[in-house]
Design a protein around this motif. Structure first.
Motif, PDB file in Angstrom:
ATOM      1  N   SER A  92      -2.305  -2.939  -4.201  1.00 15.76           N
ATOM      2  CA  SER A  92      -1.955  -3.058  -2.786  1.00 15.76           C
ATOM      3  C   SER A  92      -0.653  -3.812  -2.559  1.00 15.76           C
ATOM      4  O   SER A  92       0.019  -3.602  -1.553  1.00 15.76           O
ATOM      5  N   SER A  93      -0.272  -4.709  -3.478  1.00 10.61           N
ATOM      6  CA  SER A  93       0.952  -5.494  -3.304  1.00 10.61           C
ATOM      7  C   SER A  93       2.188  -4.792  -3.862  1.00 10.61           C
ATOM      8  O   SER A  93       3.280  -5.361  -3.861  1.00 10.61           O
ATOM      9  N   PHE A  94       2.040  -3.548  -4.308  1.00  5.64           N
ATOM     10  CA  PHE A  94       3.160  -2.832  -4.927  1.00  5.64           C
ATOM     11  C   PHE A  94       4.336  -2.683  -3.972  1.00  5.64           C
ATOM     12  O   PHE A  94       5.495  -2.728  -4.388  1.00  5.64           O
ATOM     13  N   GLN A  95       4.067  -2.533  -2.685  1.00  5.44           N
ATOM     14  CA  GLN A  95       5.136  -2.349  -1.696  1.00  5.44           C
ATOM     15  C   GLN A  95       6.058  -3.557  -1.586  1.00  5.44           C
ATOM     16  O   GLN A  95       7.162  -3.442  -1.049  1.00  5.44           O
ATOM     17  N   GLU A  96       5.636  -4.711  -2.099  1.00  6.74           N
ATOM     18  CA  GLU A  96       6.501  -5.889  -2.076  1.00  6.74           C
ATOM     19  C   GLU A  96       7.744  -5.699  -2.938  1.00  6.74           C
ATOM     20  O   GLU A  96       8.710  -6.446  -2.795  1.00  6.74           O
ATOM     21  N   ALA A  97       7.717  -4.707  -3.806  1.00  7.74           N
ATOM     22  CA  ALA A  97       8.852  -4.448  -4.694  1.00  7.74           C
ATOM     23  C   ALA A  97       9.733  -3.316  -4.179  1.00  7.74           C
ATOM     24  O   ALA A  97      10.443  -2.677  -4.952  1.00  7.74           O
ATOM     25  N   SER A  98       9.726  -3.069  -2.870  1.00  8.37           N
ATOM     26  CA  SER A  98      10.476  -1.939  -2.308  1.00  8.37           C
ATOM     27  C   SER A  98      11.987  -2.106  -2.452  1.00  8.37           C
ATOM     28  O   SER A  98      12.731  -1.141  -2.259  1.00  8.37           O
ATOM     29  N   THR A  99      12.477  -3.312  -2.779  1.00  7.91           N
ATOM     30  CA  THR A  99      13.912  -3.529  -2.973  1.00  7.91           C
ATOM     31  C   THR A  99      14.341  -3.310  -4.421  1.00  7.91           C
ATOM     32  O   THR A  99      15.517  -3.482  -4.752  1.00  7.91           O
ATOM     33  N   ALA A 100      13.405  -2.953  -5.283  1.00  9.07           N
ATOM     34  CA  ALA A 100      13.690  -2.849  -6.720  1.00  9.07           C
ATOM     35  C   ALA A 100      14.654  -1.707  -7.031  1.00  9.07           C
ATOM     36  O   ALA A 100      14.608  -0.638  -6.416  1.00  9.07           O
ATOM     37  N   LEU A 101      15.528  -1.964  -7.995  1.00  8.19           N
ATOM     38  CA  LEU A 101      16.427  -0.944  -8.525  1.00  8.19           C
ATOM     39  C   LEU A 101      15.808  -0.250  -9.730  1.00  8.19           C
ATOM     40  O   LEU A 101      16.095   0.918  -9.996  1.00  8.19           O
TER      41      LEU A 101
END
Length: 235
Positions: A92-101
């Motif tokens: 569920s916390s995967f979206q916290e990495a939406s800035t990842a390259l």
């Protein structure tokens, strides 16, 4: 047994609580600190390589972070390594990495991912998956897709709104197409248009909307209060 009312809890209770607050305020996203998988970035992973070559970047838990001082909330996730975590689905916390390259999901028994699993990941340039999974958005959503041993590498996210992709015409009149992740376009209304298919024009009637909503809420609350009082009197 609960502490007596009005008494301040002792230091044995206060100190652990303060430690918890300080840890929570460190600014490390849950996805980095073990929310998806405990441990740290693996040596030799795509995330470790990217972090080593990026000035100012540092490894923190399962992430490579950039910007801000250590522990600062201003730091941004630029890489996420969730490889070898026995994941069947994204947490569920995967979206916290939406800035990842760069994101590495290799060596996981992942089930086929939902179409919008990477919605909002507009900066993602390299995604490393188990070979059984397809790149989100299909091969046409990336500059190149390659199989390397036990991984599938999706590299160079394409803009799904380019006319060559055939998606720009999907947006209605008075709106523009903008990327929203691999193979995921979205249509945004051009001011002063708004609403369904951007057919309305002018400013959104916030005062009327919230005024009506408030009036309905108050009326329902009064009705519920009167009903409960009548039941109390009868009983």
């Amino acid at each position: 047994m609960a502490a007596p009312s009005g008494r301040f809890p002792g230091p044995l209770i206060v100190l652990p609580f303060l430690g918890f607050c300080l840890a929570a305020g460190a600014g490390l996203p849950e996805v980095c600190s073990g929310g998806c998988c405990p441990g740290t970035v693996r040596n030799g992973s795509a995330v470790a390589a990217q972090c080593a070559s990026r000035p100012g970047a540092r490894l923190r838990g399962r992430c490579c972070c950039s910007g801000g001082a250590p522990g600062s909330e201003a730091s941004a996730v630029v890489g996420l390594d969730l490889g070898n975590c026995s994941l069947q689905q994204l947490c569920s916390s995967f979206q916290e990495a939406s800035t990842a390259l760069v994101i590495d999901l290799t060596d996981n028994p992942l089930e086929p991912l939902p179409e919008d699993a990477f919605r909002g990941f507009t900066q993602l340039q390299t995604l490393v998956l188990p070979p059984t999974l397809d790149c989100p958005g299909g091969n046409e959503g990336w500059e190149n897709v390659t199989l390397r041993g036990r991984s599938r590498v999706c590299h160079g996210q394409r803009n799904p709104c380019n006319s060559s992709g055939g998606l720009g015409h999907l947006c209605p009149k008075d709106s523009s197409c903008v990327p929203d992740g691999p193979g995921l376009p979205q249509c945004l209304c051009i001011s002063p248009h708004y609403g369904y298919k951007c057919l309305r024009q002018g400013t959104f009637p916030y005062l009327l909307f919230f005024g009506t909503l408030g009036a309905v809420t108050i009326a329902l609350s009064l009705l519920l209060w009167v009903t409960q009082r009548r039941k109390a009197k009868v009983s």
